[in-house]
Structure formats: C-alpha cells, structure tokens
Design a protein around this motif. Sequence first.
Motif, PDB file in Angstrom:
ATOM      1  N   ALA A 153      76.947  29.684  73.177  1.00 34.01           N
ATOM      2  CA  ALA A 153      77.889  30.732  73.569  1.00 34.01           C
ATOM      3  C   ALA A 153      77.272  31.663  74.609  1.00 34.01           C
ATOM      4  O   ALA A 153      77.932  32.080  75.570  1.00 34.01           O
ATOM      5  N   ASP A 197      77.309  30.091  77.973  1.00 36.99           N
ATOM      6  CA  ASP A 197      78.623  29.942  78.583  1.00 36.99           C
ATOM      7  C   ASP A 197      78.864  31.066  79.592  1.00 36.99           C
ATOM      8  O   ASP A 197      78.700  32.243  79.262  1.00 36.99           O
ATOM      9  N   ARG A 200      81.541  32.351  80.926  1.00 37.45           N
ATOM     10  CA  ARG A 200      82.613  33.300  80.613  1.00 37.45           C
ATOM     11  C   ARG A 200      82.220  34.246  79.496  1.00 37.45           C
ATOM     12  O   ARG A 200      82.452  35.454  79.573  1.00 37.45           O
ATOM     13  N   LEU A 201      81.597  33.714  78.440  1.00 42.65           N
ATOM     14  CA  LEU A 201      81.217  34.562  77.315  1.00 42.65           C
ATOM     15  C   LEU A 201      80.006  35.435  77.628  1.00 42.65           C
ATOM     16  O   LEU A 201      79.887  36.551  77.111  1.00 42.65           O
ATOM     17  N   LYS A 202      79.116  34.950  78.471  1.00 43.26           N
ATOM     18  CA  LYS A 202      77.896  35.699  78.737  1.00 43.26           C
ATOM     19  C   LYS A 202      78.184  37.045  79.392  1.00 43.26           C
ATOM     20  O   LYS A 202      77.439  38.017  79.210  1.00 43.26           O
ATOM     21  N   LEU A 223      78.769  39.372  76.448  1.00 45.09           N
ATOM     22  CA  LEU A 223      77.691  39.535  75.472  1.00 45.09           C
ATOM     23  C   LEU A 223      76.524  40.311  76.077  1.00 45.09           C
ATOM     24  O   LEU A 223      76.179  40.121  77.244  1.00 45.09           O
ATOM     25  N   THR A 279      78.320  43.178  71.970  1.00 46.22           N
ATOM     26  CA  THR A 279      79.226  42.925  73.090  1.00 46.22           C
ATOM     27  C   THR A 279      79.451  44.196  73.900  1.00 46.22           C
ATOM     28  O   THR A 279      79.042  45.291  73.502  1.00 46.22           O
ATOM     29  N   LYS A 323      85.195  44.655  73.560  1.00 44.50           N
ATOM     30  CA  LYS A 323      85.292  43.202  73.720  1.00 44.50           C
ATOM     31  C   LYS A 323      84.873  42.457  72.456  1.00 44.50           C
ATOM     32  O   LYS A 323      84.808  41.227  72.470  1.00 44.50           O
ATOM     33  N   ASP A 352      87.591  39.843  71.262  1.00 42.79           N
ATOM     34  CA  ASP A 352      87.651  38.608  72.044  1.00 42.79           C
ATOM     35  C   ASP A 352      86.461  37.706  71.715  1.00 42.79           C
ATOM     36  O   ASP A 352      86.621  36.494  71.523  1.00 42.79           O
ATOM     37  N   VAL A 353      85.271  38.304  71.643  1.00 43.94           N
ATOM     38  CA  VAL A 353      84.070  37.519  71.343  1.00 43.94           C
ATOM     39  C   VAL A 353      84.145  36.953  69.932  1.00 43.94           C
ATOM     40  O   VAL A 353      83.801  35.788  69.684  1.00 43.94           O
ATOM     41  N   GLU A 396      86.459  33.914  69.808  1.00 45.11           N
ATOM     42  CA  GLU A 396      85.864  32.741  70.446  1.00 45.11           C
ATOM     43  C   GLU A 396      84.748  32.142  69.590  1.00 45.11           C
ATOM     44  O   GLU A 396      84.632  30.916  69.456  1.00 45.11           O
ATOM     45  N   LEU A 397      83.920  32.998  69.001  1.00 43.86           N
ATOM     46  CA  LEU A 397      82.827  32.489  68.168  1.00 43.86           C
ATOM     47  C   LEU A 397      83.363  31.792  66.915  1.00 43.86           C
ATOM     48  O   LEU A 397      82.801  30.779  66.471  1.00 43.86           O
TER      49      LEU A 397
END
Length: 285
Positions: A221, A224, A226-228, A231, A256, A260, A263-264, A267-268
Amino acid sequence: MTADLAAGTGADFTNWLRGSGLEVVLLIIGAMLFSRLATFVRNRITRRIDSGFQSSDSLVRTEAAKHRHALAQVITWVVLSIVYFLVALEVLKRLGFQLSGLVAPAAVLGAALGFGAQRIVQDLLAGFFLITERQYGFGDVVQISVTGQSVPAEGTVEDVTLRITTLRNPDGEVIIVPNGQIVKVTNLSKDWARAAIDVPVPVTADITKVNEILHEVGAKAFQDRRLKTLLLDEPTVMGLEDLTVDQMNIRMVARTLPGKQFDVGRELRVRVAAALRREGLSENA
C-alpha cells in the motif's frame, strides 16, 4: 380651522419626509449596500483561499488556511452586527425617540432579560475562544459533544461565527450547534490523522502468518503511487487487540493526511480482505 390643521400636519409630514424620513431611507439603503459589500469582500477572500488550495499540490488545507477562512467569516459577522446596531440607533433617533430617555427602561429591560441573555453571551464567549485557540476551522471534520445530547454531532465544518457552528454530515444534513453548548470537540482532521483497522481472523489461525500478511499489505500500500500521497509512513501492525472464544482481532494502523483516514481505511480493508481470501482466512474476516 380643521382644514388649516390638516394642511399644517400634511406640510409637517412632507417636511419630515424630505428631512429625517429621507435620512432614514438612506441609512437603511446604506446598511444594505454595506452588507452586500462586506459579504462580497468576504466571499472574495474565502474564494481566494480556496483557489490557492485547489491550485496547489496539497491534498488537504493547511491549518493556517482553515483558520483564515473561519476568521474572515467571523470578522464579517461582527462588523455587520455592529453596523446594524448603529444604524438602528440612528433610525430611532430620526423617528423621534429620545435615546437618553430610554436608558432607565433599557436598564429594567436588561435586568429582566438578563437570565435569557446569559446563553447568548455564553455562545459569543465560547465562539471567541474557539476561533482564537484554533480548535477547528472551515473544512475540518469534527465530532462535537453537545449539552443534553447523547449522540455527538459529526460532520464537516461549513461555517463558524461567534454564536454558532454549522456542520454538514455525510448524509448531507446541516447541523447547527450553538457554541455555548459545546462540551467537547474531537477534531478528526488536524495536522494528521490515523486509520485503525481491526482484522478479525479465526482463533485457530497462525498469528505469525497473519502478521506477515498484514505487513505485506501495508508495504504494498505504501508503494502504491495513489495511496502513498495520502500516507505519512508505512502502515504498521499493532498486534493482537481482542480475543474471544472463536475469533481474534489484529489491529493495523496507518498515519494519514488530515481527513484522509476514511479513504485510506476503506482501501486498506479491501486489500486486507483480498489478501486473507487468497490465504484461506476470509471465512470470519
């Protein structure tokens, strides 16, 4: 005699309209124009703050920007309140009311309404400290515990004045909270936030293996693209959080950007569920 009296009264009224009456109309129109000007200036300032955020690379507003946005709203509200009060005094004066003669009745009326005004004064003082202490600002996601309410008000801050705070919850409903009735504020989007995920697995599962799976999910994650951006560091596994007869919960957390964490977290959870399913551990997950 009666015709002369009527003519004199009509002449006096016409003279009043040309003098004090015209001034009353001009005062009211001036107050309305000033209100529009103040609102226009406030909206221009807030739009400039918002456009500065939207045109930047930042994913969330800075604390300074949120504070400036709320401050612009509060200053406009205070200035307009003062202007309306002064205009009302001038209008009363031109309508023939002797303001000096209203001092004694106003004192009696103030004493009679003292207990009722306590809440308003409490709201104003609470709002003053909310703004000066930067407890929250425009765009913050907050949970507000209100006096007499068991369920806290939760949503995104849309407006802050000295008297009230306006929130909009995830269902789109507008919640208006008097500042004087606020007991506790939980700011979910200040500086940074944390997404916490409790992963349920069967009690017979190998904890070491589950931890390895979750560590791998967190590492991928964070890699990634988009996620980075959301985070602040790689998600970590805290370990066994809860244990029952047939199930145990292992907690995974991730720091995060403010606001956010939801959203995180979503996704996780998707990534964790997929990883556990591949390992045959998704029956109770």
